[in-house]
Each structure stands twice: as structure tokens, then as C-alpha cells.
Scaffold this motif. Structure first.
Motif, PDB file in Angstrom:
ATOM      1  N   MET A  87     -32.842  59.159  20.959  1.00  0.00           N
ATOM      2  CA  MET A  87     -32.062  57.927  20.985  1.00  0.00           C
ATOM      3  C   MET A  87     -31.453  57.664  19.610  1.00  0.00           C
ATOM      4  SD  MET A  87     -33.235  54.114  22.225  1.00  0.00           S
ATOM      5  CE  MET A  87     -33.722  54.792  23.817  1.00  0.00           C
ATOM      6  N   VAL A  88     -32.258  57.874  18.572  1.00  0.00           N
ATOM      7  CA  VAL A  88     -31.766  57.684  17.209  1.00  0.00           C
ATOM      8  C   VAL A  88     -30.644  58.678  16.909  1.00  0.00           C
ATOM      9  CG1 VAL A  88     -32.365  57.867  14.764  1.00  0.00           C
ATOM     10  CG2 VAL A  88     -33.932  56.730  16.354  1.00  0.00           C
ATOM     11  N   LEU A  89     -30.877  59.949  17.228  1.00  0.00           N
ATOM     12  CA  LEU A  89     -29.886  60.984  16.933  1.00  0.00           C
ATOM     13  C   LEU A  89     -28.588  60.751  17.703  1.00  0.00           C
ATOM     14  CD1 LEU A  89     -32.259  64.097  16.969  1.00  0.00           C
ATOM     15  CD2 LEU A  89     -31.037  63.204  14.978  1.00  0.00           C
ATOM     16  N   ASN A  90     -28.717  60.323  18.948  1.00  0.00           N
ATOM     17  CA  ASN A  90     -27.519  60.101  19.765  1.00  0.00           C
ATOM     18  C   ASN A  90     -26.708  58.896  19.297  1.00  0.00           C
ATOM     19  OD1 ASN A  90     -27.171  62.126  21.825  1.00  0.00           O
ATOM     20  ND2 ASN A  90     -29.092  61.418  22.734  1.00  0.00           N
ATOM     21  N   GLN A  91     -27.341  58.020  18.521  1.00  0.00           N
ATOM     22  CA  GLN A  91     -26.638  56.827  18.044  1.00  0.00           C
ATOM     23  C   GLN A  91     -26.140  56.961  16.610  1.00  0.00           C
ATOM     24  OE1 GLN A  91     -29.475  53.680  18.766  1.00  0.00           O
ATOM     25  NE2 GLN A  91     -28.996  53.559  20.953  1.00  0.00           N
ATOM     26  N   LEU A  92     -26.417  58.091  15.973  1.00  0.00           N
ATOM     27  CA  LEU A  92     -25.973  58.267  14.587  1.00  0.00           C
ATOM     28  C   LEU A  92     -24.448  58.334  14.519  1.00  0.00           C
ATOM     29  CD1 LEU A  92     -28.412  60.936  13.066  1.00  0.00           C
ATOM     30  CD2 LEU A  92     -28.319  58.494  12.545  1.00  0.00           C
ATOM     31  N   PRO A  93     -23.872  57.769  13.465  1.00  0.00           N
ATOM     32  CA  PRO A  93     -22.444  57.977  13.233  1.00  0.00           C
ATOM     33  C   PRO A  93     -22.213  59.427  12.820  1.00  0.00           C
ATOM     34  CG  PRO A  93     -23.431  56.844  11.373  1.00  0.00           C
ATOM     35  CD  PRO A  93     -24.499  56.931  12.428  1.00  0.00           C
ATOM     36  N   ASP A  94     -20.970  59.804  12.722  1.00  0.00           N
ATOM     37  CA  ASP A  94     -20.607  61.175  12.374  1.00  0.00           C
ATOM     38  C   ASP A  94     -21.412  61.664  11.166  1.00  0.00           C
ATOM     39  OD1 ASP A  94     -19.342  63.597  11.867  1.00  0.00           O
ATOM     40  OD2 ASP A  94     -17.333  62.797  12.228  1.00  0.00           O
ATOM     41  N   THR A  95     -22.197  62.728  11.370  1.00  0.00           N
ATOM     42  CA  THR A  95     -23.059  63.239  10.298  1.00  0.00           C
ATOM     43  C   THR A  95     -22.332  64.210   9.379  1.00  0.00           C
ATOM     44  OG1 THR A  95     -23.885  64.949  11.799  1.00  0.00           O
ATOM     45  CG2 THR A  95     -25.187  62.921  11.608  1.00  0.00           C
ATOM     46  N   PHE A 131     -21.182  63.590  16.464  1.00  0.00           N
ATOM     47  CA  PHE A 131     -19.849  63.877  17.005  1.00  0.00           C
ATOM     48  C   PHE A 131     -20.039  64.606  18.334  1.00  0.00           C
ATOM     49  CE2 PHE A 131     -15.740  66.091  17.402  1.00  0.00           C
ATOM     50  CZ  PHE A 131     -14.865  65.046  17.148  1.00  0.00           C
ATOM     51  N   THR A 132     -20.433  63.834  19.336  1.00  0.00           N
ATOM     52  CA  THR A 132     -20.799  64.411  20.633  1.00  0.00           C
ATOM     53  C   THR A 132     -19.717  64.255  21.692  1.00  0.00           C
ATOM     54  OG1 THR A 132     -21.947  62.358  21.216  1.00  0.00           O
ATOM     55  CG2 THR A 132     -23.265  64.123  20.230  1.00  0.00           C
ATOM     56  N   GLU A 133     -18.567  63.739  21.310  1.00  0.00           N
ATOM     57  CA  GLU A 133     -17.433  63.619  22.220  1.00  0.00           C
ATOM     58  C   GLU A 133     -17.862  63.102  23.602  1.00  0.00           C
ATOM     59  OE1 GLU A 133     -14.104  66.039  21.544  1.00  0.00           O
ATOM     60  OE2 GLU A 133     -15.287  67.641  20.659  1.00  0.00           O
ATOM     61  N   PRO A 134     -18.441  61.886  23.655  1.00  0.00           N
ATOM     62  CA  PRO A 134     -19.075  61.421  24.897  1.00  0.00           C
ATOM     63  C   PRO A 134     -18.144  61.324  26.100  1.00  0.00           C
ATOM     64  CG  PRO A 134     -18.924  59.650  23.263  1.00  0.00           C
ATOM     65  CD  PRO A 134     -18.603  60.914  22.557  1.00  0.00           C
ATOM     66  N   LYS A 135     -16.874  61.024  25.882  1.00  0.00           N
ATOM     67  CA  LYS A 135     -15.972  60.862  27.023  1.00  0.00           C
ATOM     68  C   LYS A 135     -15.777  62.184  27.763  1.00  0.00           C
ATOM     69  CE  LYS A 135     -11.408  59.033  28.288  1.00  0.00           C
ATOM     70  NZ  LYS A 135     -10.153  58.428  27.766  1.00  0.00           N
ATOM     71  N   ILE A 136     -15.388  63.233  27.031  1.00  0.00           N
ATOM     72  CA  ILE A 136     -15.167  64.523  27.695  1.00  0.00           C
ATOM     73  C   ILE A 136     -16.497  65.155  28.123  1.00  0.00           C
ATOM     74  CG2 ILE A 136     -15.005  65.742  25.473  1.00  0.00           C
ATOM     75  CD1 ILE A 136     -13.394  66.697  28.866  1.00  0.00           C
ATOM     76  N   THR A 137     -17.544  64.939  27.325  1.00  0.00           N
ATOM     77  CA  THR A 137     -18.846  65.514  27.683  1.00  0.00           C
ATOM     78  C   THR A 137     -19.353  64.946  29.000  1.00  0.00           C
ATOM     79  OG1 THR A 137     -19.432  65.897  25.366  1.00  0.00           O
ATOM     80  CG2 THR A 137     -21.243  65.794  26.937  1.00  0.00           C
ATOM     81  N   LYS A 138     -19.306  63.644  29.153  1.00  0.00           N
ATOM     82  CA  LYS A 138     -19.773  63.022  30.403  1.00  0.00           C
ATOM     83  C   LYS A 138     -18.899  63.449  31.580  1.00  0.00           C
ATOM     84  CE  LYS A 138     -21.078  58.658  32.603  1.00  0.00           C
ATOM     85  NZ  LYS A 138     -20.522  59.055  33.908  1.00  0.00           N
ATOM     86  N   PHE A 139     -17.581  63.427  31.381  1.00  0.00           N
ATOM     87  CA  PHE A 139     -16.683  63.808  32.470  1.00  0.00           C
ATOM     88  C   PHE A 139     -16.965  65.236  32.920  1.00  0.00           C
ATOM     89  CE2 PHE A 139     -12.760  65.718  34.072  1.00  0.00           C
ATOM     90  CZ  PHE A 139     -12.408  64.814  35.065  1.00  0.00           C
ATOM     91  N   ALA A 140     -17.071  66.164  31.971  1.00  0.00           N
ATOM     92  CA  ALA A 140     -17.318  67.562  32.312  1.00  0.00           C
ATOM     93  C   ALA A 140     -18.651  67.726  33.043  1.00  0.00           C
ATOM     94  CB  ALA A 140     -17.292  68.423  31.046  1.00  0.00           C
ATOM     95  N   GLN A 141     -19.689  67.125  32.500  1.00  0.00           N
ATOM     96  CA  GLN A 141     -21.008  67.274  33.125  1.00  0.00           C
ATOM     97  C   GLN A 141     -21.039  66.637  34.510  1.00  0.00           C
ATOM     98  OE1 GLN A 141     -23.612  65.760  29.998  1.00  0.00           O
ATOM     99  NE2 GLN A 141     -23.938  67.824  29.194  1.00  0.00           N
ATOM    100  N   ASP A 142     -20.351  65.518  34.690  1.00  0.00           N
ATOM    101  CA  ASP A 142     -20.280  64.894  36.016  1.00  0.00           C
ATOM    102  C   ASP A 142     -19.557  65.797  37.020  1.00  0.00           C
ATOM    103  OD1 ASP A 142     -21.613  62.672  35.102  1.00  0.00           O
ATOM    104  OD2 ASP A 142     -19.836  61.375  34.992  1.00  0.00           O
ATOM    105  N   GLN A 143     -18.665  66.638  36.513  1.00  0.00           N
ATOM    106  CA  GLN A 143     -17.912  67.558  37.370  1.00  0.00           C
ATOM    107  C   GLN A 143     -18.635  68.891  37.573  1.00  0.00           C
ATOM    108  OE1 GLN A 143     -14.916  67.116  38.978  1.00  0.00           O
ATOM    109  NE2 GLN A 143     -14.885  64.972  38.343  1.00  0.00           N
ATOM    110  N   GLY A 144     -19.841  68.999  37.023  1.00  0.00           N
ATOM    111  CA  GLY A 144     -20.586  70.251  37.157  1.00  0.00           C
ATOM    112  C   GLY A 144     -20.141  71.329  36.191  1.00  0.00           C
ATOM    113  N   ILE A 145     -19.431  70.924  35.134  1.00  0.00           N
ATOM    114  CA  ILE A 145     -18.927  71.858  34.122  1.00  0.00           C
ATOM    115  C   ILE A 145     -19.922  71.885  32.955  1.00  0.00           C
ATOM    116  CG2 ILE A 145     -17.065  72.302  32.470  1.00  0.00           C
ATOM    117  CD1 ILE A 145     -15.181  70.841  34.441  1.00  0.00           C
TER     118      ILE A 145
END
Length: 282
Positions: free
Chosen positions: A263-271, A178-192
Motif C-alpha cells: 500500500m505504501v509503495l503503490n502510493q509513493l510519488p514518482d521515485t 510510476f505505475t501508469e494506473p489508467k492503462i495498467t487497469k484497462f489492460a488487465q481488465d481486458q485480460g492483457i
């Protein structure tokens, strides 16, 4: 070098220790005080609390009793989610400083974009007013950095529309699966910087068989692997514990996870699919 002494650098140059000690759900009084005392003795230098947690006084007392220079401890607190006006923000910050009984905060966050009993409702105007007050507090020098929590992409863009200073942190629910990729990528791209609260899903992921199998290869616990996973993704974990053994174990993260296992951990479904989830992904 211990992971507890390593830091991320925020957009304004402030150094923030890479692992924080979370205090959500730790009751005010002896339990919170002793947990923070133990964390500081074990080398933690980053404490995370909130006015809503009701334990700021105990956290502040532990900081003052630690004997450590104030500049050696990074203290975060948060504006209650229901406060959505300029004046409420200023008053709540003053209350937090009084509760902690310290001269300044290192990081102050807007706890959520909506009151907790109105999750998902729109408070764009209020959040812009709140952010105006946050910028004023920052300009006063009483806080070294400002940010948000539980904000999604739309919430951040709303703040950006009027901001003179962008949020430096977004603290979100984040754990393996449950890494919330949409907000995580957006924030990190913005330097947050993204911070992970409940990085162990409040313990709900510790029995996950797939994580267990990988953890065994590294001779670490599931909790340690899950916390290191956050760091490998440049996300700052905020583990919470009250027992001395768990506080210590959560700090023993001086290992690396291979690219293949990441790679495996990042592709796991909600643990921890039964765990409560906050809607910051939209």
C-alpha cells in the motif's frame, strides 16, 4: 521453486515466465552475447529483445549455444516503431527471425503506436494495418503470442475496433511511483498482461530513501524490492543487466511484500522524477 520457473498465462493459454531478461541498451556482440549466456545459465528462461536494439543476432546465438531445448526459452522481439504498414510488418518479422536464426518467436510486439521521432502523433490507421499483419503472422504459427508496447487506452481501443485477436501483452514503462494506473487497469481488465520495461527506471530509483527503508526490512536490495513490487501487482518485470552479479541478484525474488508495505509503495510519488517518461498514460 524459483521465481524464474513460475509463469503467467496469456489469454490464449501460452505460459510466459514471470521474470524476463531485458536487453535494451546492451550492445550487439560480445557484451550482449555474454549477458544472455549468463542469464540462461542462471536460470532465466524469458528473453526480451527488439529489431531496434540491434542485438538480435547476439541474443539468438546465445539461445542456440545454450544447449537448452528451444521450447524451454521464451523469446520476445518487437516491430520497429516507425513501421506502420502491413507489408513493412511482414518484412520486419522475417528480418527478426533471420537475425535471431530461430524457427519461431514466442511473443512479437508492436514497439510503439508512433515512430520514436514523432511521439504522441496519431497513427490509428497504420496501427490497424500493422495489427492485421500481426494476426497473419500469428496465424502462420511462427509466433506463439502477439501484443503491443507503449500503447495507451485509446491506442488499444483503436486496435480492438478491427481486431480478430486482441493483443495479449502491453509492455509499458512501469516502476515504483510510476505505475501508469489508467492503462495498467484497462489492460488487465481486458485480460492483457502488462509487462514492465525499465522496472528500475534504468537504475534511477535505486537511491530512493523510502524504498531503501522498506528493502532493509526484507533484507533485500532496492532493485530486488522494486522487481518484486511489479510481481505483487501482477506485472511482469524485464530487468536489464550486464554484470553477472546484477543478473543473479535480479533473479532472487523469492520473497513476498506485505499488504501494508505494498500500500505504501503503490502510493509513493514518482521515485525517479528525473527519469525519461513515455506518454502512455493518456
Amino acid at each position: 521453486m524459483s521465481i524464474l520457473t513460475e509463469t503467467f498465462t496469456l489469454e490464449n493459454g501460452v505460459k510466459i515466465p514471470k521474470v524476463g531478461f531485458g536487453t535494451w541498451q546492451i550492445p550487439e556482440g560480445a557484451v550482449a552475447y555474454q549477458a544472455v549466456v549468463n542469464a540462461l545459465k542462471l536460470g532465466y528462461r524469458h528473453l526480451d529483445t527488439a529489431l531496434a536494439y540491434g542485438n538480435e543476432a547476439s541474443v539468438g546465438q546465445a539461445v542456440r549455444d545454450s544447449g537448452l531445448p528451444r521450447t524451454d526459452i521464451f523469446v520476445t522481439s518487437k516491430l520497429p516503431a516507425q513501421f506502420k504498414t502491413y507489408q513493412e510488418t511482414l518484412q520486419a518479422f522475417d528480418q527478426t527471425l533471420a537475425n535471431l536464426d530461430i524457427d519461431y518467436l514466442d511473443l512479437y510486439l508492436v514497439h510503439a503506436p508512433w515512430p520514436w521521432d514523432e511521439i504522441g502523433t496519431n497513427h490509428d490507421k497504420g496501427n490497424r494495418e500493422v495489427w492485421r499483419a500481426m494476426e497473419e503472422i500469428y496465424a502462420s504459427g511462427r509466433v506463439k503470442a502477439i501484443g503491443v508496447s507503449n500503447f495507451n487506452v485509446v491506442d488499444l481501443e483503436n486496435v480492438f475496433s478491427d481486431a480478430k485477436i486482441k493483443p495479449m501483452v502491453d509492455q509499458i514503462q512501469y516502476y515504483v511511483g510510476f505505475t501508469e494506473p489508467k492503462i495498467t487497469k484497462f489492460a488487465q481488465d481486458q485480460g492483457i498482461l502488462v509487462e514492465a520495461y525499465s522496472p528500475l527506471a534504468t537504475g534511477d530509483l535505486v537511491h530512493n530513501a523510502k524504498i531503501k527503508a522498506i528493502a532493509e526490512r526484507y533484507h533485500v536490495t532496492v532493485a530486488q524490492l522494486a522487481l518484486r513490487f511489479c510481481l505483487e501487482n501482477n506485472v511482469l518485470p524485464l530487468p536489464k543487466a550486464t554484470s553477472l552479479d546484477h543478473i543473479e541478484a535480479n533473479s532472487q525474488l523469492d520473497f513476498t511484500i506485505s499488504a501494508e508495505d505494498m500500500m505504501v509503495l503503490n502510493q509513493l510519488p514518482d521515485t525517479a522524477p528525473a527519469h525519461q517518461h513515455n506518454p502512455t498514460q493518456s
